[in-house]
Design an enzyme around this catalytic site. Structure first.
Site, PDB file in Angstrom:
ATOM      1  N   GLY A   1       3.329   2.481  10.658  1.00 52.09           N
ATOM      2  CA  GLY A   1       3.125   1.675  11.863  1.00 52.09           C
ATOM      3  C   GLY A   1       2.924   0.211  11.529  1.00 52.09           C
ATOM      4  N   ALA A   2       1.968  -0.057  10.649  1.00 54.88           N
ATOM      5  CA  ALA A   2       1.660  -1.446  10.326  1.00 54.88           C
ATOM      6  C   ALA A   2       0.786  -1.502   9.081  1.00 54.88           C
ATOM      7  CB  ALA A   2       0.935  -2.109  11.494  1.00 54.88           C
ATOM      8  N   MET A   3       0.583  -2.729   8.595  1.00 54.72           N
ATOM      9  CA  MET A   3      -0.144  -2.896   7.340  1.00 54.72           C
ATOM     10  C   MET A   3      -1.044  -4.117   7.398  1.00 54.72           C
ATOM     11  SD  MET A   3      -0.789  -1.759   4.407  1.00 54.72           S
ATOM     12  CE  MET A   3      -2.030  -2.565   3.410  1.00 54.72           C
TER      13      MET A   3
ATOM     14  N   GLU B   1      -9.883   4.099   6.283  1.00 51.18           N
ATOM     15  CA  GLU B   1      -9.034   4.542   7.387  1.00 51.18           C
ATOM     16  C   GLU B   1      -9.825   5.290   8.469  1.00 51.18           C
ATOM     17  OE1 GLU B   1      -6.436   3.198   7.893  1.00 51.18           O
ATOM     18  OE2 GLU B   1      -5.706   2.514   5.939  1.00 51.18           O
TER      19      GLU B   1
ATOM     20  N   HIS C   1      -6.501  -2.080  15.101  1.00 48.36           N
ATOM     21  CA  HIS C   1      -6.722  -1.340  13.855  1.00 48.36           C
ATOM     22  C   HIS C   1      -6.490  -2.245  12.639  1.00 48.36           C
ATOM     23  CE1 HIS C   1      -6.608   2.368  11.321  1.00 48.36           C
ATOM     24  NE2 HIS C   1      -5.806   1.623  10.573  1.00 48.36           N
ATOM     25  N   GLU C   2      -5.344  -2.897  12.609  1.00 44.62           N
ATOM     26  CA  GLU C   2      -5.026  -3.728  11.439  1.00 44.62           C
ATOM     27  C   GLU C   2      -5.985  -4.917  11.361  1.00 44.62           C
ATOM     28  OE1 GLU C   2      -3.222  -2.151   9.555  1.00 44.62           O
ATOM     29  OE2 GLU C   2      -2.274  -0.819  11.011  1.00 44.62           O
TER      30      GLU C   2
ATOM     31  N   HIS D   1      -9.297  -3.909   9.954  1.00 42.45           N
ATOM     32  CA  HIS D   1      -9.263  -3.692   8.505  1.00 42.45           C
ATOM     33  C   HIS D   1      -9.737  -4.928   7.731  1.00 42.45           C
ATOM     34  CE1 HIS D   1      -7.842   0.253   7.487  1.00 42.45           C
ATOM     35  NE2 HIS D   1      -6.657   0.159   8.066  1.00 42.45           N
TER      36      HIS D   1
ATOM     37  N   GLU E   1       0.845  -1.180   0.000  1.00 40.71           N
ATOM     38  CA  GLU E   1       0.000   0.000   0.000  1.00 40.71           C
ATOM     39  C   GLU E   1       0.893   1.247   0.000  1.00 40.71           C
ATOM     40  OE1 GLU E   1      -2.745   0.439   3.282  1.00 40.71           O
ATOM     41  OE2 GLU E   1      -3.810   2.027   2.273  1.00 40.71           O
TER      42      GLU E   1
ATOM     43  N   ASN F   1      -2.304  -6.339   5.364  1.00 42.60           N
ATOM     44  CA  ASN F   1      -2.330  -7.361   4.321  1.00 42.60           C
ATOM     45  C   ASN F   1      -3.212  -8.543   4.724  1.00 42.60           C
ATOM     46  OD1 ASN F   1      -0.010  -5.884   3.169  1.00 42.60           O
ATOM     47  ND2 ASN F   1       1.037  -6.780   4.926  1.00 42.60           N
TER      48      ASN F   1
HETATM   49  N1  ARG Z   1      -3.139   0.917   5.725  1.00 45.81           N
HETATM   50  C1  ARG Z   1      -2.122   1.079   6.718  1.00 45.81           C
HETATM   51  C2  ARG Z   1      -2.828   1.355   8.028  1.00 45.81           C
HETATM   52  O1  ARG Z   1      -3.682   2.169   8.126  1.00 45.81           O
HETATM   53  C3  ARG Z   1      -1.170   2.184   6.422  1.00 45.81           C
HETATM   54  C4  ARG Z   1      -0.206   1.900   5.341  1.00 45.81           C
HETATM   55  C5  ARG Z   1       0.210   3.109   4.639  1.00 45.81           C
HETATM   56  N2  ARG Z   1       1.477   2.948   4.024  1.00 45.81           N
HETATM   57  C6  ARG Z   1       1.950   3.801   3.124  1.00 45.81           C
HETATM   58  N3  ARG Z   1       3.140   3.601   2.690  1.00 45.81           N
HETATM   59  N4  ARG Z   1       1.284   4.783   2.654  1.00 45.81           N
HETATM   60  O2  ARG Z   1      -2.599   0.759   9.018  1.00 45.81           O
HETATM   61 ZN    ZN Z   2      -5.492   1.742   8.612  1.00 45.84          ZN
END
Ligand code: ARG
Ligand code: ZN
Length: 844
Positions: free
Chosen positions: A248-250, A307, A284-285, A288, A116, A252
């Protein structure tokens, strides 16, 4: 080149399924893709385009026939049938040379990905846009002992593993991890009795830091079932901790990847704030999975769809698990500190922007935090039952789709019968609304007249009235609540609300719980604020009353007026001794408004802020507070001592927060004696670090700093704190020097985002240091942004936000900031990311 929301067109081809094979090698990984495409009946064009950046194409075929695509720096085009066909291609990429940390890269010898928003195009040629969703099968070939991807494990052999993700997903949710990793394993039984394997992967040696995140994950899974009716949908859910990570985190699908700082925790090495943040980010993750993955975004202009909603969900989760009052105050402090600052400067933008240059620059406090506030307002307006009804309809109607913010609002309209036409302005209008209020008292009738006004923002001069839910209650002269909380729904520019049949003129408690992200201005005497601090039944407004009073004191001190010191100190002392208030709340009430907050407040009042004077005023006031409370400090401090073994729960954290707030005051009186003792005896990082901060403030921290470094040299996350503390506690005139010196320390590594932020992020957040009249802070920041940009444009761009407050300051400072920005803008080969940010700041 600018991308516009209004230019959206559906993809020409959709993807039926994707098969990827990875042959891992540090500098020459091969990626072989087999993708089944079919024409999109919704599309007008049949032009076949695949995104691709930094890829070396080895070969490509269409239905088995070798093709020679036309390639440029954005991707490729090829002749394809106007019918379903199979695309195959092999590319070579260089994970070891990938310092941008987008796409596939090596971190600490381990392969990992960040896709992302647009990183997948650095892995293979693909329609890398979120409205193209497909199931993925991934085969990984490599000598690493652990080979992971999204979905369920479907096969493996020596040196290879295969993963299948049955849920159609956009490419930004793709993930791959390979390395020498160990897992904490657990499991979760869903409400339909399905067993889900849980694995949290870390580098050997970090196993003892995984318990907290695992507990947080299980709590999140349960909460989402109970509160939103959402169940997990694969056989396995995995989290991987990575030490080099931009954000912070992702989220996937089935394989979340986390910055180590957002997942690893132990009492020895993590503060209470770290524990709380980890709990929130894990949630949060995980959340998602439904709000983001099962229902994703049609395009990146819809980013807040996932978000804003997911932040609102994680905030609600934390409020449920911890103290709702404290959580709300902390969320509002963060909103004001980051989002209001953004919304009132050159980088102001809509929750749903109309255009962008680089999407990574729009992962902002506005998209996230203001987006969450917008959803909180919807929740307030429709009430919890209709909110849940609307969410059920949202999941029902849009599961498996790439949706829009309009879809989201339509769901609320359909579920509740409400017209949200005007409410939508919250998404389309940038800037923080100012809400002023006047009162009238006549014959037992009390009238509040509100006026709203949103100042212009870049590219948006005219603002229309918004729907503002103003939760309000009225207190009688004895502090009893004569009119309980109700939602005043403001829709006009100016609007009155009356309350009849009152025996005496009430004291209003307006915008309870911070029911809308606005700046409320209301003239009130210090006595009235003190009254609210003592009596308001709404904890947020109780805290807010103290906050306003503190700001008035500081403003008076800075502008050479007589500060209402007695009212403030008296109210503070009463509040502090009130045992019915939880310690965490008292700690927050004791916390003076920050220097940046004061700078914005003065600017709003038409006063040019002088960071040095603000700093001095704050120091003086802290000294006053310490002296005024002197006699209560020992007793209160003793009450905050915890006998029980360490637990990172909200109750203990609250006590430690108050203990440290008191220690900061004590330090002003004893020069650091008590702090040295706390530092020496601390058995947890919260107290160690808090005491270290006190010692640094007292300029008595040398020994503790050396001790800390010797003890923690082997722990990167703790060393980040060591770097950060030295900058954030440096005297204003020394801050830039300290940062410059730390950047030469052998343990400084600009390629590691956490380390870079621990020095330069800390400098940016030290207003009196960064804005020191010498200009040294600006110059140093520019130097390092210029150095970092070729390596990691995302972090460089983010760091340039340090200059977003340029409009507040005096001509000298503005001149020096402009010079620094122009130097960045002129540096050779500047990235699109940093170029856009610096350009927006300079042009506004
Ligand atoms: N979707 C991720 C979250 O809200 C954020 C990742 C955004 N990363 C980026 N390189 N823009 O936890
Ligand atoms: Zn997020």
């Amino acid at each position: 080149q600018t991308i516009y929301l209004s230019d959206y067109t559906p993809p020409a081809y959709l993807v039926e399924d994707v098969h990827l094979t990875f042959r891992l090698a540090p500098t020459a990984t091969r990626v072989i893709a087999r993708i089944n495409f079919r024409p999109n009946p919704e599309a007008k064009s049949r032009a076949f385009f695949l995104h691709g950046e930094g890829l070396k194409l080895i070969w490509a075929t269409v239905d088995g026939q070798i093709v020679q695509p036309g390639i440029d720096e954005d991707g490729l085009t090829a002749e394809v049938p106007d019918a379903p066909f199979t695309w195959e291609a092999e590319v070579e990429i260089d994970p070891a040379g990938n310092t941008r940390l987008e796409g596939l890269y090596l971190s600490n010898g381990m392969y990992c990905t960040q896709c992302e928003a647009e990183g997948f195009r650095r892995i293979t040629y693909y329609p890398d846009r979120p409205d193209v969703m497909a199931p993925f099968t991934v085969r990984i070939e490599g000598e690493e002992p652990v080979l992971l991807s999204n979905g369920n494990p479907t096969d493996h052999g020596p040196g290879w593993a295969e993963w299948t993700d049955p849920w159609p997903k956009p490419s930004y949710l793709f993930a791959l991890v390979a390395g020498d990793l160990v897992a904490r394993e657990d499991s979760f039984t869903t409400r339909n009795e399905r067993e889900v394997a849980l694995k949290l992967w870390v580098r050997p040696g970090d196993e003892h830091k995984t318990e907290w995140a695992m507990e947080s994950l299980k709590a999140s899974m349960k909460w989402d079932e109970e509160v939103y009716g959402r169940e997990y949908d694969l056989d396995i859910f995995q989290i991987v901790a990575v030490s080099d990570f931009n954000m912070g985190a992702m989220e996937n699908k089935g394989l979340n990847i986390f910055n180590t700082s957002a997942v690893l925790a132990s009492p020895d090495t993590s503060t209470d704030a770290n524990f709380a943040r980890i709990e929130g980010i894990v949630a949060h993750e995980y959340f998602h999975n439904w709000t983001g993955n099962r229902i994703t975004c049609r395009d990146w202009f819809q980013l807040s769809l996932k978000e804003g909603l997911t932040v609102f969900r994680d905030q609600s989760f934390s409020a449920d698990l911890r103290s709702a009052a404290v959580q709300r105050i902390e969320d509002v402090m963060a909103l004001r500190g980051r989002q209001f600052r953004e919304d009132n400067g050159p980088l102001a933008h809509q929750v749903q922007p109309d255009s962008f240059v680089e999407i990574n620059n729009f992962y902002t406090a506005t998209i996230y935090e203001k987006g969450a506030e917008v959803i909180r307002m919807l929740h307030t307006l429709v009430g919890p039952d209709d909110y849940r009804k609307a969410l059920d309809l949202y999941f029902d109607r849009h599961d498996g789709e790439a949706a829009t913010i309009d879809d989201w609002l339509n769901v609320f309209e359909d579920a509740t019968g409400r017209d949200l036409g005007q409410f939508k302005r919250w998404y389309k209008q940038a800037g923080t609304p100012r809400l002023s209020v006047e009162e009238q008292w006549e014959d037992g009738t009390y009238t509040l007249t509100f006026t709203q006004d949103t100042p212009p923002t870049p590219g948006q001069d005219e603002k229309a009235p918004l729907v503002i839910p103003i939760v309000t209650g009225l207190l009688g002269p004895n502090g009893d609540e004569v009119v309980p909380s109700q939602v005043l729904e403001m829709t006009e520019k100016t609007q009155s609300f009356t309350f009849a049949g009152l025996g005496a003129k009430p004291v209003p408690s307006i915008l309870r719980g911070f029911s809308a992200p606005v700046i409320l201005t209301r003239e009130a005497s210090p006595e009235e604020r003190a009254f609210l601090l003592a009596n308001d039944t709404d904890p947020f407004n109780r805290w807010e009353a103290g906050r306003m009073l503190a700001k008035e004191v500081l403003t008076a001190m800075v502008t050479g007026k007589e500060p209402p010191l007695d009212a403030y100190l008296g109210a503070l002392a009463t509040m502090l001794r009130d045992d019915s208030l939880e310690p965490a709340f008292r700690a927050l009430a004791l916390h003076l408004p920050g220097e940046d907050d004061m700078a914005q407040t003065l600017h709003d009042a038409g006063i040019t802020p002088d960071p040095a004077r603000i700093h001095d005023a704050r120091e003086t006031l802290l000294q006053e507070v310490a002296e005024h409370l002197q006699d209560s400090l020992p007793r209160l401090s003793a009450e905050m001592v915890i006998e029980a073994p360490f637990a990172p729960d909200a109750e203990q954290a609250g006590k430690r927060a108050l203990a440290l707030a008191l220690l900061r005051l004590t330090t002003r009186l004893d020069g650091g004696k008590a702090a040295a003792k706390v530092y020496a005896e601390a058995d947890n990082m919260t107290l160690s670090l808090g005491a270290l901060g006190c010692l640094l403030d007292a300029e008595a921290g040398e020994a503790a700093l050396a001790d800390f470094e010797a003890r923690w040299a082997g722990d990167a996350l703790v060393m980040d704190k060591w770097f950060m503390m030295q900058v954030s506690h440096a005297a204003p005139e020394k801050a830039a020097d300290v940062a410059a010196r730390l950047a030469e320390h052998p343990a400084f590594n600009m390629k590691n985002p956490n380390r870079f932020r621990s020095v330069f992020g800390a400098l940016a957040m030290h207003p009196a240091g960064f804005h020191h009249a010498s200009g040294a802070g600006y110059a140093l920041m520019a130097d390092w942004i210029i150095r970092l940009d070729p390596l990691n444009p995302q972090i460089a761009a983010r760091m340039s936000g340090a200059f977003e407050t340029i409009g507040r300051y005096d001509a000298d400072r503005q001149g020096m900031m402009r010079e620094a920005l122009e130097r960045i803008a002129a540096s050779e080969g500047l990235s699109r990311d940093t170029g856009e940010m610096v350009g927006r700041i300079l042009r506004a």
